[in-house]
Design a protein around this motif. Structure first.
Motif, PDB file in Angstrom:
ATOM      1  N   ASP A   1      -8.163 -23.060 -19.449  1.00 55.93           N
ATOM      2  CA  ASP A   1      -7.765 -21.942 -18.606  1.00 55.93           C
ATOM      3  C   ASP A   1      -8.935 -21.095 -18.125  1.00 55.93           C
ATOM      4  O   ASP A   1      -8.743 -20.120 -17.403  1.00 55.93           O
ATOM      5  CB  ASP A   1      -6.789 -21.031 -19.373  1.00 55.93           C
ATOM      6  CG  ASP A   1      -5.483 -21.751 -19.707  1.00 55.93           C
ATOM      7  OD1 ASP A   1      -5.072 -22.610 -18.901  1.00 55.93           O
ATOM      8  OD2 ASP A   1      -4.903 -21.452 -20.760  1.00 55.93           O
ATOM      9  N   GLU A   2     -10.146 -21.478 -18.542  1.00 57.47           N
ATOM     10  CA  GLU A   2     -11.310 -20.680 -18.180  1.00 57.47           C
ATOM     11  C   GLU A   2     -11.593 -20.765 -16.683  1.00 57.47           C
ATOM     12  O   GLU A   2     -11.507 -21.832 -16.087  1.00 57.47           O
ATOM     13  CB  GLU A   2     -12.551 -21.151 -18.951  1.00 57.47           C
ATOM     14  CG  GLU A   2     -12.499 -20.886 -20.446  1.00 57.47           C
ATOM     15  CD  GLU A   2     -11.715 -21.944 -21.206  1.00 57.47           C
ATOM     16  OE1 GLU A   2     -11.190 -22.862 -20.543  1.00 57.47           O
ATOM     17  OE2 GLU A   2     -11.627 -21.845 -22.433  1.00 57.47           O
ATOM     18  N   ILE A   3     -11.931 -19.624 -16.104  1.00 64.62           N
ATOM     19  CA  ILE A   3     -12.300 -19.554 -14.693  1.00 64.62           C
ATOM     20  C   ILE A   3     -13.633 -18.838 -14.573  1.00 64.62           C
ATOM     21  O   ILE A   3     -13.802 -17.733 -15.111  1.00 64.62           O
ATOM     22  CB  ILE A   3     -11.234 -18.803 -13.866  1.00 64.62           C
ATOM     23  CG1 ILE A   3      -9.901 -19.551 -13.885  1.00 64.62           C
ATOM     24  CG2 ILE A   3     -11.712 -18.603 -12.421  1.00 64.62           C
ATOM     25  CD1 ILE A   3      -8.773 -18.804 -13.215  1.00 64.62           C
ATOM     26  N   ASN A   4     -14.563 -19.460 -13.894  1.00 65.30           N
ATOM     27  CA  ASN A   4     -15.869 -18.858 -13.637  1.00 65.30           C
ATOM     28  C   ASN A   4     -15.815 -18.198 -12.264  1.00 65.30           C
ATOM     29  O   ASN A   4     -15.788 -18.886 -11.239  1.00 65.30           O
ATOM     30  CB  ASN A   4     -16.958 -19.927 -13.696  1.00 65.30           C
ATOM     31  CG  ASN A   4     -18.352 -19.348 -13.579  1.00 65.30           C
ATOM     32  OD1 ASN A   4     -18.604 -18.481 -12.750  1.00 65.30           O
ATOM     33  ND2 ASN A   4     -19.270 -19.847 -14.408  1.00 65.30           N
ATOM     34  N   ALA A   5     -15.782 -16.860 -12.245  1.00 62.29           N
ATOM     35  CA  ALA A   5     -15.625 -16.127 -10.985  1.00 62.29           C
ATOM     36  C   ALA A   5     -16.783 -16.388 -10.027  1.00 62.29           C
ATOM     37  O   ALA A   5     -16.589 -16.475  -8.803  1.00 62.29           O
ATOM     38  CB  ALA A   5     -15.497 -14.635 -11.263  1.00 62.29           C
ATOM     39  N   ARG A   6     -17.984 -16.516 -10.561  1.00 58.47           N
ATOM     40  CA  ARG A   6     -19.144 -16.786  -9.706  1.00 58.47           C
ATOM     41  C   ARG A   6     -18.989 -18.128  -9.009  1.00 58.47           C
ATOM     42  O   ARG A   6     -19.250 -18.250  -7.801  1.00 58.47           O
ATOM     43  CB  ARG A   6     -20.420 -16.764 -10.550  1.00 58.47           C
ATOM     44  CG  ARG A   6     -21.694 -17.033  -9.750  1.00 58.47           C
ATOM     45  CD  ARG A   6     -22.906 -17.122 -10.661  1.00 58.47           C
ATOM     46  NE  ARG A   6     -22.754 -18.165 -11.662  1.00 58.47           N
ATOM     47  CZ  ARG A   6     -22.949 -19.455 -11.420  1.00 58.47           C
ATOM     48  NH1 ARG A   6     -23.282 -19.869 -10.195  1.00 58.47           N
ATOM     49  NH2 ARG A   6     -22.803 -20.346 -12.383  1.00 58.47           N
ATOM     50  N   VAL A   7     -18.570 -19.144  -9.755  1.00 56.44           N
ATOM     51  CA  VAL A   7     -18.349 -20.468  -9.172  1.00 56.44           C
ATOM     52  C   VAL A   7     -17.214 -20.421  -8.146  1.00 56.44           C
ATOM     53  O   VAL A   7     -17.303 -21.040  -7.075  1.00 56.44           O
ATOM     54  CB  VAL A   7     -18.038 -21.493 -10.283  1.00 56.44           C
ATOM     55  CG1 VAL A   7     -17.552 -22.813  -9.685  1.00 56.44           C
ATOM     56  CG2 VAL A   7     -19.257 -21.725 -11.164  1.00 56.44           C
ATOM     57  N   THR A   8     -16.172 -19.683  -8.460  1.00 55.87           N
ATOM     58  CA  THR A   8     -15.048 -19.535  -7.536  1.00 55.87           C
ATOM     59  C   THR A   8     -15.513 -19.009  -6.187  1.00 55.87           C
ATOM     60  O   THR A   8     -15.182 -19.568  -5.127  1.00 55.87           O
ATOM     61  CB  THR A   8     -13.994 -18.580  -8.125  1.00 55.87           C
ATOM     62  OG1 THR A   8     -13.458 -19.146  -9.321  1.00 55.87           O
ATOM     63  CG2 THR A   8     -12.854 -18.348  -7.137  1.00 55.87           C
ATOM     64  N   ASN A   9     -16.300 -17.947  -6.210  1.00 57.37           N
ATOM     65  CA  ASN A   9     -16.777 -17.341  -4.957  1.00 57.37           C
ATOM     66  C   ASN A   9     -17.721 -18.267  -4.193  1.00 57.37           C
ATOM     67  O   ASN A   9     -17.587 -18.461  -2.978  1.00 57.37           O
ATOM     68  CB  ASN A   9     -17.487 -16.018  -5.255  1.00 57.37           C
ATOM     69  CG  ASN A   9     -16.542 -14.979  -5.805  1.00 57.37           C
ATOM     70  OD1 ASN A   9     -15.340 -15.035  -5.570  1.00 57.37           O
ATOM     71  ND2 ASN A   9     -17.073 -14.020  -6.547  1.00 57.37           N
ATOM     72  N   SER A  10     -18.683 -18.833  -4.917  1.00 61.49           N
ATOM     73  CA  SER A  10     -19.692 -19.657  -4.248  1.00 61.49           C
ATOM     74  C   SER A  10     -19.089 -20.936  -3.684  1.00 61.49           C
ATOM     75  O   SER A  10     -19.436 -21.362  -2.569  1.00 61.49           O
ATOM     76  CB  SER A  10     -20.835 -19.988  -5.212  1.00 61.49           C
ATOM     77  OG  SER A  10     -20.383 -20.821  -6.267  1.00 61.49           O
ATOM     78  N   GLU A  11     -18.160 -21.547  -4.414  1.00 60.68           N
ATOM     79  CA  GLU A  11     -17.591 -22.804  -3.941  1.00 60.68           C
ATOM     80  C   GLU A  11     -16.563 -22.588  -2.834  1.00 60.68           C
ATOM     81  O   GLU A  11     -16.383 -23.468  -1.978  1.00 60.68           O
ATOM     82  CB  GLU A  11     -17.025 -23.601  -5.109  1.00 60.68           C
ATOM     83  CG  GLU A  11     -18.142 -24.060  -6.050  1.00 60.68           C
ATOM     84  CD  GLU A  11     -17.745 -25.086  -7.085  1.00 60.68           C
ATOM     85  OE1 GLU A  11     -16.521 -25.250  -7.324  1.00 60.68           O
ATOM     86  OE2 GLU A  11     -18.651 -25.737  -7.641  1.00 60.68           O
ATOM     87  N   ALA A  12     -15.914 -21.436  -2.802  1.00 64.05           N
ATOM     88  CA  ALA A  12     -15.072 -21.112  -1.649  1.00 64.05           C
ATOM     89  C   ALA A  12     -15.929 -21.029  -0.398  1.00 64.05           C
ATOM     90  O   ALA A  12     -15.543 -21.516   0.678  1.00 64.05           O
ATOM     91  CB  ALA A  12     -14.328 -19.805  -1.892  1.00 64.05           C
ATOM     92  N   ASP A  13     -17.110 -20.443  -0.527  1.00 64.42           N
ATOM     93  CA  ASP A  13     -18.044 -20.353   0.604  1.00 64.42           C
ATOM     94  C   ASP A  13     -18.563 -21.729   1.009  1.00 64.42           C
ATOM     95  O   ASP A  13     -18.690 -22.037   2.202  1.00 64.42           O
ATOM     96  CB  ASP A  13     -19.226 -19.439   0.246  1.00 64.42           C
ATOM     97  CG  ASP A  13     -18.831 -17.975   0.160  1.00 64.42           C
ATOM     98  OD1 ASP A  13     -17.799 -17.613   0.744  1.00 64.42           O
ATOM     99  OD2 ASP A  13     -19.557 -17.207  -0.501  1.00 64.42           O
ATOM    100  N   ILE A  14     -18.879 -22.551   0.011  1.00 65.96           N
ATOM    101  CA  ILE A  14     -19.376 -23.903   0.293  1.00 65.96           C
ATOM    102  C   ILE A  14     -18.334 -24.699   1.082  1.00 65.96           C
ATOM    103  O   ILE A  14     -18.651 -25.364   2.079  1.00 65.96           O
ATOM    104  CB  ILE A  14     -19.736 -24.631  -1.016  1.00 65.96           C
ATOM    105  CG1 ILE A  14     -20.999 -24.018  -1.639  1.00 65.96           C
ATOM    106  CG2 ILE A  14     -19.936 -26.127  -0.772  1.00 65.96           C
ATOM    107  CD1 ILE A  14     -21.290 -24.507  -3.046  1.00 65.96           C
ATOM    108  N   LEU A  15     -17.096 -24.621   0.643  1.00 69.10           N
ATOM    109  CA  LEU A  15     -16.018 -25.332   1.332  1.00 69.10           C
ATOM    110  C   LEU A  15     -15.861 -24.823   2.764  1.00 69.10           C
ATOM    111  O   LEU A  15     -15.735 -25.615   3.703  1.00 69.10           O
ATOM    112  CB  LEU A  15     -14.699 -25.151   0.567  1.00 69.10           C
ATOM    113  CG  LEU A  15     -14.600 -25.849  -0.798  1.00 69.10           C
ATOM    114  CD1 LEU A  15     -13.335 -25.410  -1.522  1.00 69.10           C
ATOM    115  CD2 LEU A  15     -14.616 -27.366  -0.646  1.00 69.10           C
ATOM    116  N   HIS A  16     -15.898 -23.519   2.933  1.00 70.00           N
ATOM    117  CA  HIS A  16     -15.720 -22.945   4.267  1.00 70.00           C
ATOM    118  C   HIS A  16     -16.866 -23.333   5.203  1.00 70.00           C
ATOM    119  O   HIS A  16     -16.631 -23.668   6.380  1.00 70.00           O
ATOM    120  CB  HIS A  16     -15.609 -21.423   4.183  1.00 70.00           C
ATOM    121  CG  HIS A  16     -15.379 -20.786   5.507  1.00 70.00           C
ATOM    122  ND1 HIS A  16     -16.392 -20.176   6.228  1.00 70.00           N
ATOM    123  CD2 HIS A  16     -14.256 -20.692   6.280  1.00 70.00           C
ATOM    124  CE1 HIS A  16     -15.896 -19.722   7.362  1.00 70.00           C
ATOM    125  NE2 HIS A  16     -14.611 -20.009   7.424  1.00 70.00           N
TER     126      HIS A  16
END
Length: 319
Positions: free
Chosen positions: A161-176
Motif C-alpha cells: 500500500d506504500e505510495i511514494n509522493a515524489r515518484v507519483t508527481n514526477s511520473e505523472a509529468d513523465i507520462l504527460h
C-alpha cells in the motif's frame, strides 16, 4: 463476491457416479451435468475428477469433451479444470489462435491477478505446453505490441500500500510529456505501466488526471493506420483500465460481448468461468447499473440451449 450456489457437504463419489450415469445410454443428460458442476466450487470439482478417475480409470475431462459439443462443451471444459490450468488454456488460445494475440487476456492476467497467481498461471502454461508464456507472445506478436506484452507478463509487481509522493508527481509529468509529444511508445511509458505496483500506479494516474484535466486513456489515442501501433495503444489503454477498476473493466467486456450484431461467446465464457468464484456478483451489479437490465436477462436473450442454462447456473440462477 462469488455467484456460485453450492452445498457445503457433497460426496465426490456420488457426484462421479451421477456424471457417469449422465454420460451413458442413448444420449447425454446435459441437465444432470449442469445440476452438478454448476453447483460445485473449485475444491469440490477437483475431488469429483479424482473420484471419477479412481472409479472408472478414465479422465473425466476427456469423457465430457467427447459427450458435449459447441459453446456448452467449451464452457464446461474450462469450468471443471483446476483454475490455473483453465487460465493456461485460455491464455494459450488467446495467444495462438488469432492472427494477432488477444492482448486483453494477457492484460487481464498480468494486471488483475496477483503476482503469485500470475506466476502460477505461467507455471501451469509451461507444464501443459512445454514453452513459456513470454516465448509464445514473442513468437506470435510483433513490434510495439510484442514489446509491451512481454514486458507486462514478465513483471513480478510489488504488492503493498506504500505510495511514494515524489515518484507519483514526477511520473505523472513523465507520462504527460511523452503523450504531449505523441511519443506513445516511449520507453518510460512502458516502464511505468508495466512495473509499478498497482497502488503506486493508480496514485500516478489519479495525479495525472488532477494535473492535466483528463484521464490518461483519453489522451492515449492516435489516428494511425499502423495496425501494430493501433493494437499497442488499445493494449495500453486496456491495461490502465484493468489496473484502475477491474470490475468495471469486466463489465465492459461482457457488455461488448453481448450485442445485437452477435454474441462473443469466447469473451462471455471467459469472464463468467474465471470470475464466478471471485467477484462476479459485483460485476453483475455494475452491469445492471450500466445497462438497466440484469445480466441474467441479457444472457437469456443472447444465448441458447444448454450453454445458456449453464451460464445462468454459474450466475446463481436456480431456475
Amino acid at each position: 463476491m462469488s455467484t456460485i450456489i453450492y452445498p457445503e457437504n457433497t460426496s465426490p463419489v456420488a457426484d462421479a457416479e451421477a456424471i457417469r450415469k449422465a454420460c451413458q445410454g442413448w444420449g447425454t443428460d446435459e441437465k444432470a451435468i449442469i445440476s452438478i458442476f454448476g453447483h460445485r466450487n473449485a475444491t469440490q470439482k477437483k475431488l469429483i475428477r479424482q473420484a471419477y478417475e479412481e472409479l472408472y480409470s478414465e479422465d473425466l475431462v476427456k469423457r465430457l469433451e467427447s459427450e458435449l459439443s459447441g459453446q456448452f462443451e467449451k464452457a464446461v471444459y474450462r469450468w471443471i479444470l483446476n483454475p490455473r490450468d483453465r487460465d493456461a488454456v485460455i491464455l494459450h488460445v488467446a495467444i495462438k489462435e488469432r492472427a494477432i494475440p488477444n492482448y486483453r487476456v494477457v492484460v487481464e492476467y498480468s494486471c488483475i491477478y496477483s503476482p503469485e497467481e500470475l506466476l502460477a498461471v505461467k507455471r501451469a502454461y509451461q507444464a501443459r505446453y512445454k514453452t513459456s508464456v513470454e516465448e509464445d507472445i514473442a513468437q506470435y506478436s510483433t513490434g510495439h505490441l510484442r514489446k509491451f506484452l512481454v514486458g507486462l507478463v514478465g513483471t513480478y509487481r510489488y504488492v503493498g500500500d506504500e505510495i511514494n509522493a515524489r515518484v507519483t508527481n514526477s511520473e505523472a509529468d513523465i507520462l504527460h510529456n511523452a503523450i504531449s509529444n505523441k511519443e506513445f511508445n516511449n520507453e518510460e511509458i512502458v516502464r511505468i505501466i508495466c512495473t509499478r505496483s498497482t497502488t503506486q500506479l493508480v496514485a500516478t494516474l489519479n495525479r495525472y488526471k488532477d494535473y492535466y484535466g483528463s484521464s490518461i486513456t483519453k489522451h492515449l489515442i492516435d489516428d494511425t493506420n499502423d495496425e501494430d501501433y493501433k493494437e499497442y495503444l488499445l493494449a495500453l489503454r486496456t491495461t490502465i483500465r484493468c489496473i484502475k477498476d477491474p470490475q468495471k473493466y469486466y463489465e465492459k467486456v461482457i457488455r461488448y460481448a453481448i450485442n445485437e450484431s452477435g454474441t462473443d461467446e469466447e469473451s462471455l465464457t471467459r469472464v463468467i468461468v474465471t470470475r464466478a468464484e471471485k467477484d462476479l456478483k459485483e460485476i453483475k451489479e455494475l452491469y445492471y447499473k450500466r445497462n438497466s437490465v440484469t445480466l441474467d436477462h441479457a444472457i437469456t436473450n443472447h444465448t441458447c440451449g444448454n450453454y445458456k442454462a449453464f451460464l445462468l447456473t454459474l450466475l446463481g440462477n436456480e431456475n
